[in-house]
Scaffold this active site. Structure first.
Site, short mmCIF file in Angstrom:
data_model
loop_
_atom_site.label_atom_id
_atom_site.label_comp_id
_atom_site.label_asym_id
_atom_site.label_seq_id
_atom_site.Cartn_x
_atom_site.Cartn_y
_atom_site.Cartn_z
N HIS A 191 -14.20 -11.50 -0.59
CA HIS A 191 -12.98 -11.55 0.38
C HIS A 191 -13.07 -11.12 1.65
CE1 HIS A 191 -11.74 -13.38 -3.62
NE2 HIS A 191 -11.67 -12.21 -4.12
N ARG B 149 12.65 -3.40 -6.23
CA ARG B 149 11.45 -3.04 -6.61
C ARG B 149 11.47 -2.54 -8.02
NH1 ARG B 149 7.36 -1.90 -3.05
NH2 ARG B 149 6.08 -2.19 -4.90
N LYS C 193 2.82 3.49 6.31
CA LYS C 193 1.63 2.60 5.96
C LYS C 193 0.81 1.78 7.02
CE LYS C 193 4.96 2.06 1.97
NZ LYS C 193 5.61 1.16 1.23
N ARG D 258 -5.36 -11.65 -1.10
CA ARG D 258 -4.06 -12.15 -1.02
C ARG D 258 -3.49 -12.49 0.37
NH1 ARG D 258 0.20 -10.05 -5.23
NH2 ARG D 258 1.18 -11.97 -4.65
N PRO E 247 0.76 -1.24 0.17
CA PRO E 247 -0.02 0.14 -0.05
C PRO E 247 0.88 1.28 0.16
CG PRO E 247 0.09 -0.85 2.17
CD PRO E 247 0.83 -1.88 1.19
N GLU E 248 0.36 2.24 -0.51
CA GLU E 248 1.13 3.67 -0.64
C GLU E 248 0.07 4.33 0.35
OE1 GLU E 248 3.60 4.66 -2.41
OE2 GLU E 248 3.73 3.43 -4.07
N ARG F 119 23.11 10.42 5.39
CA ARG F 119 22.90 9.09 4.58
C ARG F 119 23.80 8.81 3.52
NH1 ARG F 119 19.16 6.64 8.04
NH2 ARG F 119 17.88 8.31 9.02
#
Length: 258
Positions: free
Chosen positions: A91, A247, A59, A109, A2-3, A149
């Site tokens: 579902h 990804r 999320k 799922r 999910p975003e 970073r």
């Protein structure tokens, strides 16, 4: 996965209906969505409780009651929602009958699911380290989370311990708008790059939250990335595709040179 806009949409929908609703009965139709509890324990702990104001961090959707809290990660196909009565959604794995209407969780799922926490103070034990929520970041805080970073830009922005809530589609869209390569080393960013990244993140998130998802608009990268022969909506160059941080990533090799 999910975003952030999807989960924020769930939160806003539930915030209109759940607070103050008392739980009458819990019907677990498929225990495969329960991650740290059993159907019997869930029903025993929630029956008679009253839902409070839903929250979201990244999320993760947090559904506190006046006792335990439900923690929801909807994975790729999960959907938590409220319905005033009978509903034909497929579902459905969990139904919580309320004093008015029902809370339901549907999931094809079952890749993630729901956790039962004694209180929402236990959230970190399930989610692991989470950075600040992407919607809450001002420019100063954004600079701070990127400072020091050492990795590549896209994996860093997608790291939930750095910034919570940014997923694959959002990051590709943000980088395309700022004309920055997803493989760019974070230390090479200029102050202006960081400012433009933050501005693009805010604009993309604001629009996506209004739509309740990352929209496939014609002038967005998202609206062009999955075509048969996808081209950049800005310059017309054929889009590049590859695996970054595990990804599928899409970018314009002309607008975002590596």
């Amino acid at each position: 996965m999910p975003e952030l806009p999807d989960v924020e949409g769930f939160r806003r929908e539930l915030a209109r209906e759940l607070p103050g609703r008392r739980i009458r009965r819990v019907d677990v139709r498929d225990a495969g969505v329960l991650r740290n509890t059993t159907a019997r324990s869930l029903a025993r702990n929630l029956a008679g409780r009253t839902f409070e104001q839903p929250r979201r961090h990244g999320k993760w959707l947090i559904l506190p009651t006046d006792g335990p809290a439900l923690l929801v990660h909807s994975g790729m196909t999960g959907r938590p929602f409220y319905t005033p009565g009978d509903d034909d959604t497929k579902h459905v794995r969990l139904v919580i009958e309320l004093d008015r209407g029902e809370f339901r969780y549907a999931d094809l799922r079952k890749l993630r699911g729901l956790w039962l926490l004694a209180s929402d103070e236990e959230i970190d034990e399930v989610t692991g380290e989470q950075g600040p929520d992407a919607l809450s970041l001002d420019l100063r805080s954004f600079r701070e989370v990127l400072r020091g970073r050492r990795g590549r830009l896209k994996p860093t922005l997608m790291d939930q311990a750095v910034i919570a809530g940014l997923g694959n589609l959002l990051v590709d869209e943000i980088l395309w708008r700022t004309r920055l390569s997803p493989s760019l080393p974070v230390p090479s960013l200029t102050d202006d790059d960081v400012k433009r990244l933050h501005e693009a993140m805010r604009r993309v998130l604001d629009t996506a939250v209004r739509h309740g998802r990352v929209p496939d608009l014609p002038r967005w990268l998202t609206g062009n990335r999955d075509g048969a022969d996808p081209t950049c909506p800005r310059c017309g160059t054929r889009l590049a595709r590859g695996r970054i941080a595990g990804r599928t990533s899409v970018w314009c090799p002309r607008c975002q040179p590596g």
